[in-house]
Design an enzyme around this catalytic site. Structure first.
Site, PDB file in Angstrom:
ATOM      1  N   PHE B 309      16.970   9.067  44.211  1.00 27.23           N
ATOM      2  CA  PHE B 309      16.963  10.002  43.299  1.00 27.23           C
ATOM      3  C   PHE B 309      18.161   9.552  42.216  1.00 27.23           C
ATOM      4  O   PHE B 309      19.236   8.544  42.558  1.00 27.23           O
ATOM      5  CB  PHE B 309      17.688  11.368  43.560  1.00 27.23           C
ATOM      6  CG  PHE B 309      16.816  12.070  44.623  1.00 27.23           C
ATOM      7  CD1 PHE B 309      15.835  12.908  44.231  1.00 27.23           C
ATOM      8  CD2 PHE B 309      16.910  11.711  45.921  1.00 27.23           C
ATOM      9  CE1 PHE B 309      14.970  13.663  45.084  1.00 27.23           C
ATOM     10  CE2 PHE B 309      16.011  12.488  46.986  1.00 27.23           C
ATOM     11  CZ  PHE B 309      15.127  13.410  46.520  1.00 27.23           C
ATOM     12  N   ASP B 310      17.641   9.519  40.786  1.00 25.50           N
ATOM     13  CA  ASP B 310      18.727   9.212  39.885  1.00 25.50           C
ATOM     14  C   ASP B 310      19.472  10.513  39.881  1.00 25.50           C
ATOM     15  O   ASP B 310      19.190  11.746  40.313  1.00 25.50           O
ATOM     16  CB  ASP B 310      18.006   9.359  38.640  1.00 25.50           C
ATOM     17  CG  ASP B 310      19.065   9.263  37.431  1.00 25.50           C
ATOM     18  OD1 ASP B 310      19.888   8.372  37.485  1.00 25.50           O
ATOM     19  OD2 ASP B 310      18.619   9.863  36.298  1.00 25.50           O
TER      20      ASP B 310
END
Lengths: 75, 616
Positions: B309-310
Site C-alpha cells: 500500500f501507498d
C-alpha cells in the site's frame, strides 16, 4: 543498427503476435532477438541493419500476414 | 479478400447466429429439413472462412493454433454431412473470440489514454519565426515556443518568458508551478498560463513522460504475453486430437469414426467457457464498484499473496491536518508571522497543512532560505536565524531542546504526529503535530483481506519511518518502509516478484505509476489521478477502500468459475473420447448431445457470476 517502432492496427488474438513476430524475423537484416511485439499497445519494436533492409520491407512482411501498419518511426 | 473477411468477423458471427436460429425454427415449427440444412450449410461456410484463414496464416509460420483444429473439425463434420455441428461449432468459436475481444478492449483503453496525453506537435523557432512541426522533428538544442493551454512538447529549460505549468502528469501534484528563466519544464505537462520559450534538452522517449509511457507499455505487455492457459493447453491438445484421429483411422480405416473423434474433440465448451466467465465476472464486479481491466488480471489477482500500500491517500484520507500545537513563547504573533512567511515558499504537504491551520495573513521579507531535504528549512529573517523542521534538524542547528520540549516531542510522536518545530535564534517557539487520518474502516477491510490467504500486507511510503511504523502497528500490517522514492518502491516490488511473490500494489498519484505498472496487479483508488487509474489493472470507483476485499472475493470466484468450466469442458471431452473408443454404447448422436450439453453447462455456470455477491 537502426531502431524501429511500428504502430499496428489493434491486435485481438494472442496468436496474431506469433504471426507478426515470425513475419518480421523472416526479413533479412532484422536483428532477431530485438523483435518485440507488444500485444496491448499494438506495437512492434525491433532493430535492423539499414544496409541490408529498410522499413518498407519490414512493413511489407507485416502486410503479407494480414495486418495493417498505421505508422512507423525509425531512429 | 482476406483482410475484408477478417475485418467483418463480427458481422459474420451475427449472420451465422441468425442462420442457425432460422434453421432450428424452420425444422421445429415447419419440419422443413431443406431450409434447416441450407441455412446450416451457409452458416458453416461463412463461419468457417475467417477461422480457416487464421489457421492458414498461423500455419505458414509453423504455429498450430486452435483455429486449425476447429477448421479441420468443421471440415470433417461437413464431409460426414453433419451441418448442424459444423455450423454451431463455427458460431460458438467466433462468438467466443468476440467475447474475448470485448474484454481485451478494456485493457487497451489504459495505454491509449496515456499515450494520447503525449504532445504531437511543437512550435519550432526558425529564422525568428515559429513554425509548427511534428514532435519527431524536434532535436536537442532547438528553441520551442509554448503558449498558454498548450502541452510542453519536450523536456527542457525556459530561455524566455514565464508562466505556470500543471505538472500533474509527472508529479501527481495539480497545483501549477511557476516557470521562469532557467527553470526545467517537462514533456506532457500543461502550461496553464503565460508564454515561454524553451530549449529542448531531452526529446521523444528520453523525456520523463516518454519513459513513463514506455515503462507502462512494456510492463502491461509483459503481463499479457504470458500465454493464456487455454492457448497453452490447445498447443498440446490440438496435435493430440489430430494424431488420435489419424491413428484411429490408420487402425480402423473408419473415416466416420476418426472424423467423429475430431468433432467430439473439438473444444466447443472450452472455447466459450473462459470468455463467458470473464465477461460475466467483469460485468458483475463493475456493478459492485470494482473495475477489472481484462482477463489476465483476474487470474493474477486471485493468486495474490502480497499486497503493498501507498500511505497517503490510500491508507490515510490524504489530507494532512494540524492536530495539535503548543507554544513556548509569549510573542505568539511574531512566531506565526515568521512561520507563515517561510511555509508560504514551500509546497511540502506539511507546509500546506500548517498554512491552512494558522490564521495569520501578514508576511515579512525573508533574507535567505535553505531547504534541507528530509529535514525542513533554515532561513534568516531580519538578522534572526529561523529553523523550521523536525527535531533532528533543530538539534543539528544547535537549538536547545529542554526536558519539557523533549517530553512533548515524544508524546506527539506516540500519538502518530508528523512533527514540525520552529525555533528563532536557537529558542523553540512552537511545536505542531500534523496527522493524516486513517481511512475509516480500513482496519476491518485488512482483516478480511488476510482471510483470503494474503500473507503480507506492507506499507511503502515517502513519509518518515516513525509515522509509517505507527500506521503499520495500528492497522496490523506485516511490514512498513518509509522514506522511499517512487523508483525505490517499484524496485522493492520487483525484488518481491523475484522471490516468487505475486504482488498487488494499491495507490494513487502519477508518481506511483511505475509501481502500479510493475506490480502483478496495480490497483488505483478512484480519486487518484487519471494516469494512475488508466495505468492500473483494478480501479476502485469512488475511492472506496472497502471494495478491496470485495474485489479479491470476486476475482477468486471468477477464477474458480473459469477452472470449473475448463474441468467441465475437458472432462466431457475425455469421457466422450474414451467412451467412443472403449465402449459400444457411444454413438455420434449421444456424443453430440453430451457435447452440446457441456456447452450449455459452462454458459450457465458462467452466468452464476452475474448474480454473485461478496459475503464475509
Amino acid at each position: 543498427m537502426s531502431k524501429a517502432v511500428i504502430n499496428l492496427e489493434t491486435l485481438a488474438c494472442p496468436s496474431c503476435m506469433q504471426k507478426i513476430e515470425a513475419a518480421i524475423k523472416s526479413v533479412e537484416g532484422v536483428e532477431k532477438d530485438s523483435v518485440k511485439v507488444l500485444f496491448n499497445a499494438s506495437k512492434a519494436k525491433l532493430n535492423f541493419d539499414q544496409e541490408k533492409t529498410n522499413i518498407e520491407e519490414i512493413e511489407k512482411a507485416i502486410n503479407t500476414v494480414g495486418f495493417k501498419v498505421l505508422k512507423s518511426k525509425v531512429r | 479478400m482476406q483482410p475484408l473477411i477478417l475485418a467483418n468477423k463480427n458481422k459474420i458471427t451475427a449472420i451465422s447466429g441468425i442462420l442457425i436460429a432460422i434453421g432450428f425454427f424452420a425444422n421445429f415449427v415447419f419440419g422443413s429439413e431443406l431450409i434447416f440444412n441450407i441455412s446450416f450449410i451457409i452458416a458453416s461456410l461463412i463461419g468457417a472462412l475467417p477461422i480457416a484463414i487464421q489457421a492458414f496464416q498461423a500455419l505458414r509460420f509453423k504455429v498450430i493454433s486452435i483455429d486449425l483444429l476447429v477448421t479441420i473439425a468443421v471440415l470433417g463434420a461437413f464431409i460426414i454431412q453433419n451441418y448442424e455441428e459444423s455450423a454451431i461449432v463455427t458460431f460458438l468459436f467466433l462468438f467466443g473470440s468476440y467475447l474475448e475481444q470485448r474484454t481485451l478492449n478494456k485493457t487497451r483503453s489504459a495505454i491509449k489514454k496515456l499515450t494520447e496525453m503525449a504532445p504531437d506537435t511543437a512550435l519550432l523557432k526558425k529564422d525568428d519565426e515559429f513554425i509548427e512541426v511534428d514532435i519527431d522533428e524536434v532535436e536537442i538544442g532547438n528553441i520551442l515556443l509554448v503558449k498558454t493551454g498548450a502541452k510542453v512538447p519536450v523536456d527542457g529549460k525556459v530561455v524566455d518568458g514565464n508562466g505556470y505549468a500543471n505538472e500533474a502528469s509527472i508529479t501527481g501534484e495539480s497545483k501549477p508551478v511557476n516557470k521562469d528563466l532557467g527553470k526545467n519544464v517537462y514533456a506532457g505537462t500543461i502550461l496553464e498560463n503565460g508564454t515561454i520559450q524553451i530549449e529542448a534538452e531531452k526529446v521523444g522517449e528520453d523525456t520523463t513522460f516518454g519513459k513513463i509511457i514506455e515503462l507502462v507499455e512494456e510492463a502491461q505487455d509483459s503481463k499479457s504475453s504470458t500465454e493464456r492457459f487455454i492457448d497453452k493447453f490447445a498447443k498440446y491438445y490440438t496435435p493430440f486430437v489430430l494424431v488420435m484421429a489419424f491413428v484411429v483411422w490408420l487402425f480402423t480405416k473408419d473415416i466416420e469414426l476418426s472424423i467423429t473423434i475430431l468433432v467430439l474433440g473439438c473444444p466447443g465448451a472450452l472455447v466459450i467457457g473462459v470468455p463467458v466467465s470473464n465477461v460475466a465476472g467483469i460485468g458483475n464486479s463493475a456493478k459492485h464498484g470494482v473495475l477489472l481491466k481484462g482477463s489476465e488480471i483476474i487470474n493474477d489477482f486471485a493468486k495474490v499473496d502480497s499486497i503493498l500500500f501507498d500511505k497517503t491517500g490510500t491508507l490515510t484520507v490524504g489530507n494532512p491536518e494540524v492536530a495539535e500545537k503548543k507554544y513556548y513563547t509569549k510573542d505568539i504573533n511574531r512566531a506565526l508571522v515568521y512561520l507563515h512567511s517561510i511555509e508560504s515558499e514551500s509546497d511540502h504537504p506539511l507546509a500546506k497543512a500548517i498554512l491552512k491551520d494558522i490564521d495569520v495573513k501578514q508576511k515579512v521579507n525573508i533574507d535567505s532560505t535553505e531547504v534541507i531535504k528530509g529535514g525542513g528549512i533554515v532561513a534568516t529573517i531580519d538578522g534572526h536565524e529561523v529553523v523550521v523542521g523536525n527535531p533532528t534538524l533543530l538539534e543539528a542547528n544547535n537549538v536547545i531542546l529542554t526536558d519539557e520540549i523533549k517530553a512533548d516531542i515524544s508524546n506527539y510522536e506516540q500519538r502518530g504526529n508528523s512533527l514540525v518545530l520552529m525555533a528563532i535564534n536557537q529558542q523553540v517557539q512552537i511545536i505542531l503535530g500534523i496527522r493524516d487520518q486513517i481511512r475509516p474502516g480500513v482496519k476491518k477491510d485488512l482483516v478480511k483481506i488476510k482471510k483470503f490467504g494474503v500473507e503480507d500486507l506492507i506499507v511503502l511510503s515517502g513519509d518518515n519511518q516513525g509515522t509509517v511504523d505507527l500506521i503499520a502497528k495500528e492497522l496490523g500490517l506485516t511490514k512498513a518502509y518509509g522514506n522511499l522514492l517512487p523508483e525505490e518502491k517499484s524496485a522493492y516490488i520487483t525484488n518481491l516478484q523475484e522471490q516468487g511473490k505475486i504482488v498487488a500494489f494499491v495507490g494513487d498519484g502519477v508518481n506511483d505509476s511505475p509501481s502500479l505498472a510493475s506490480a502483478n496487479i496495480g490497483i488505483a483508488m478512484g480519486s487518484g489521478t487519471d494516469v494512475a487509474i488508466e495505468t492500473s489493472d483494478v480501479v476502485m470507483i469512488n475511492s472506496d477502500f472497502s471494495k478491496l476485499p470485495d474485489a479479491l472475493a470476486i476475482t477468486k470466484t471468477i477464477s474458480n468459475n473459469m477452472i470449473q468450466n475448463i474441468i467441465i469442458a475437458v472432462g466431457v471431452v475425455i469421457i466422450l473420447l474414451s467412451a467412443l473408443l472403449f465402449s459400444d454404447w457411444m454413438n455420434m448422436s449421444i456424443g453430440m448431445l453430451v457435447h452440446e450439453g457441456s456447452i450449455l453447462a459452462v454458459i450457465l455456470n458462467g452466468m452464476r457470476l452475474l448474480r454473485y455477491k461478496p459475503k464475509f
